[in-house]
Write a protein that holds these residues in place. Structure first.
Motif, PDB file in Angstrom:
ATOM      1  N   MET A  67       0.556  -0.844   0.226  1.00 15.61           N
ATOM      2  CA  MET A  67      -0.041  -0.121   0.057  1.00 15.61           C
ATOM      3  C   MET A  67       0.838   1.264   0.028  1.00 15.61           C
ATOM      4  O   MET A  67       0.558   2.200  -0.946  1.00 15.61           O
ATOM      5  N   ASN A  68       1.910   0.965   0.751  1.00 18.63           N
ATOM      6  CA  ASN A  68       2.464   2.691   0.460  1.00 18.63           C
ATOM      7  C   ASN A  68       3.476   2.610  -0.620  1.00 18.63           C
ATOM      8  O   ASN A  68       3.555   3.528  -1.215  1.00 18.63           O
ATOM      9  N   THR A  69       4.132   2.020  -1.141  1.00 26.78           N
ATOM     10  CA  THR A  69       4.266   1.354  -2.197  1.00 26.78           C
ATOM     11  C   THR A  69       3.659   2.152  -3.355  1.00 26.78           C
ATOM     12  O   THR A  69       3.630   2.937  -4.447  1.00 26.78           O
ATOM     13  N   TRP A  70       2.357   1.651  -3.520  1.00 28.65           N
ATOM     14  CA  TRP A  70       1.346   2.338  -4.371  1.00 28.65           C
ATOM     15  C   TRP A  70       1.254   4.033  -4.108  1.00 28.65           C
ATOM     16  O   TRP A  70       0.739   4.672  -5.303  1.00 28.65           O
ATOM     17  N   MET A  71       1.124   4.114  -3.172  1.00 32.68           N
ATOM     18  CA  MET A  71       0.340   5.705  -2.749  1.00 32.68           C
ATOM     19  C   MET A  71       1.597   6.623  -3.131  1.00 32.68           C
ATOM     20  O   MET A  71       1.370   7.393  -3.611  1.00 32.68           O
ATOM     21  N   ILE A 242       5.490 -11.176  -6.355  1.00 34.29           N
ATOM     22  CA  ILE A 242       4.635 -10.978  -5.854  1.00 34.29           C
ATOM     23  C   ILE A 242       4.417  -9.453  -6.724  1.00 34.29           C
ATOM     24  O   ILE A 242       3.746  -8.535  -6.934  1.00 34.29           O
ATOM     25  N   PHE A 243       5.728  -8.669  -6.583  1.00 36.24           N
ATOM     26  CA  PHE A 243       6.150  -7.296  -7.345  1.00 36.24           C
ATOM     27  C   PHE A 243       5.777  -7.444  -8.674  1.00 36.24           C
ATOM     28  O   PHE A 243       5.211  -6.770  -9.178  1.00 36.24           O
ATOM     29  N   ALA A 244       6.365  -8.395  -9.034  1.00 36.77           N
ATOM     30  CA  ALA A 244       6.303  -8.441 -10.286  1.00 36.77           C
ATOM     31  C   ALA A 244       4.720  -8.555 -11.024  1.00 36.77           C
ATOM     32  O   ALA A 244       4.287  -7.685 -11.905  1.00 36.77           O
ATOM     33  N   ILE A 245       4.437  -9.033 -10.564  1.00 41.70           N
ATOM     34  CA  ILE A 245       2.984  -9.433 -10.578  1.00 41.70           C
ATOM     35  C   ILE A 245       1.991  -7.490 -10.108  1.00 41.70           C
ATOM     36  O   ILE A 245       1.056  -7.438 -11.307  1.00 41.70           O
ATOM     37  N   CYS A 246       1.919  -7.390  -9.330  1.00 33.19           N
ATOM     38  CA  CYS A 246       1.369  -5.727  -8.621  1.00 33.19           C
ATOM     39  C   CYS A 246       2.080  -5.004  -9.809  1.00 33.19           C
ATOM     40  O   CYS A 246       0.887  -4.021 -10.017  1.00 33.19           O
ATOM     41  N   GLY A 249       0.134  -6.072 -13.560  1.00 36.43           N
ATOM     42  CA  GLY A 249      -1.086  -5.157 -12.834  1.00 36.43           C
ATOM     43  C   GLY A 249      -1.692  -3.654 -12.830  1.00 36.43           C
ATOM     44  O   GLY A 249      -2.256  -3.244 -13.497  1.00 36.43           O
ATOM     45  N   VAL A 250      -0.849  -2.992 -11.649  1.00 38.65           N
ATOM     46  CA  VAL A 250      -0.701  -1.341 -13.140  1.00 38.65           C
ATOM     47  C   VAL A 250      -0.740  -1.105 -14.107  1.00 38.65           C
ATOM     48  O   VAL A 250      -1.717  -0.546 -14.147  1.00 38.65           O
ATOM     49  N   LEU A 251       0.372  -1.534 -14.283  1.00 36.91           N
ATOM     50  CA  LEU A 251       0.413  -1.544 -16.499  1.00 36.91           C
ATOM     51  C   LEU A 251      -0.898  -2.172 -16.648  1.00 36.91           C
ATOM     52  O   LEU A 251      -1.345  -1.033 -17.564  1.00 36.91           O
ATOM     53  N   ILE A 252      -1.483  -2.288 -16.709  1.00 34.62           N
ATOM     54  CA  ILE A 252      -2.637  -2.859 -17.204  1.00 34.62           C
ATOM     55  C   ILE A 252      -3.883  -1.695 -16.772  1.00 34.62           C
ATOM     56  O   ILE A 252      -4.652  -1.576 -17.965  1.00 34.62           O
ATOM     57  N   LEU A 253      -4.021  -2.054 -15.912  1.00 33.23           N
ATOM     58  CA  LEU A 253      -4.725  -0.681 -15.133  1.00 33.23           C
ATOM     59  C   LEU A 253      -5.426   0.602 -15.477  1.00 33.23           C
ATOM     60  O   LEU A 253      -5.910   1.408 -16.208  1.00 33.23           O
TER      61      LEU A 253
END
Length: 269
Positions: A67-71, A242-246, A249-253
């Motif tokens: 969550m911190n990483t995404w924020m 998990i990092f790669a999947i996240c 996922g961000v790029l697809i979103l």
């Protein structure tokens, strides 16, 4: 015959590049589920999910770090957009004295390692009480990501002429409407590309985060780096997957929603 051959070339090449792209993840996946994998064994001796179990457990702190990483990445991208849009407009559509020097200055964070700049900023941040703070980490993440955002949006601005804006101005549209209804849809591909690069670069930062964050602002890279650098490789590999999947996922979103939202907003009257 040639037409049929051309019809098959693109799918074959696409499959080849997809396989080539995901090929490096195969050893990583094997490490994440291995329970002992030593030379000269071709495959792990046994399989275990302990690495993923640890990463996904509440005690690992992975969810909070994610969550911190995404924020941090999201706020960094937002700051970059506000800075990069006017800068890219000036660079992409205007000619003025010293333009080349300004362009060089704006890409310096790409040429100079960010850690060099951050070490200098650390003392300044100490004086203004931004060390060990969330906002301090966000600000320092702007340094290595801003040049990519500016370059991406500048490329879009070079294809934007003043003609449509002048016509809208003659019809009574103010500067706000001219930007959102005419300019923004045309530069949105650059914004999307720059935002994607910002997220990926910000999410992968470790050194500058730990220097400014002081170990108090925890991101995902800060959790899995010690495991990769001499710790439990199973856990490090699980974190990496998990990092790669996240990140994917961000790029697809971003690709699926951001462009559509910008276009939809520009069509509103």
């Amino acid at each position: 015959m040639t037409g049929k051959l051309d019809k098959w070339i693109l799918p074959i090449l696409s499959i080849f590049f997809i396989i080539l792209l995901f090929l490096p993840t195969i050893p990583l996946l094997a490490w994440s589920i291995s329970d002992g994998w030593t030379w000269p064994d071709l495959f792990p001796k046994s399989v275990t999910l302990e690495g993923f179990q640890y990463v996904l457990s509440p005690s690992s702190g992975a969810f909070k770090a994610l969550m911190n990483t995404w924020m941090i990445a999201g706020l960094t991208a937002l700051i970059n957009i506000f800075i990069a849009v006017p800068a890219a407009d000036a660079i992409g559509r205007y000619d003025f004295k010293g333009k080349k020097w300004i362009e060089i200055f704006l890409i310096l964070p790409i040429l100079v390692p960010p850690v060099v700049i951050v070490l200098g900023l650390h003392r300044v941040f100490l004086q203004i009480h931004l060390v060990d703070t969330f906002i301090g980490v966000v600000i320092v993440h702007v340094i290595p990501t801003l040049p990519y955002m500016i370059r991406a949006i500048t490329s879009s601005y070079r294809n934007v002429s003043f003609q449509m804006e002048d016509q809208a101005k003659m019809l009574g549209a103010n500067s706000f409407k001219r930007f959102f209804y005419i300019v923004l849809p045309q530069i949105s591909p650059g914004i999307i590309a720059g935002t994607g690069l910002t997220f990926l670069i910000s999410m992968s930062q470790y050194i500058i985060t730990i220097i400014i964050g002081g170990g108090k602002v925890i991101t995902l890279t800060m959790l899995f780096y010690p495991f990769i650098n001499g710790g439990d490789l199973r856990i490090g590999a699980a974190y990496s997957i998990i990092f790669a999947i996240c990140a994917l996922g961000v790029l697809i979103l971003l690709d699926a929603t951001l462009y559509k939202n910008i276009i939809d907003f520009s069509k509103k009257r």
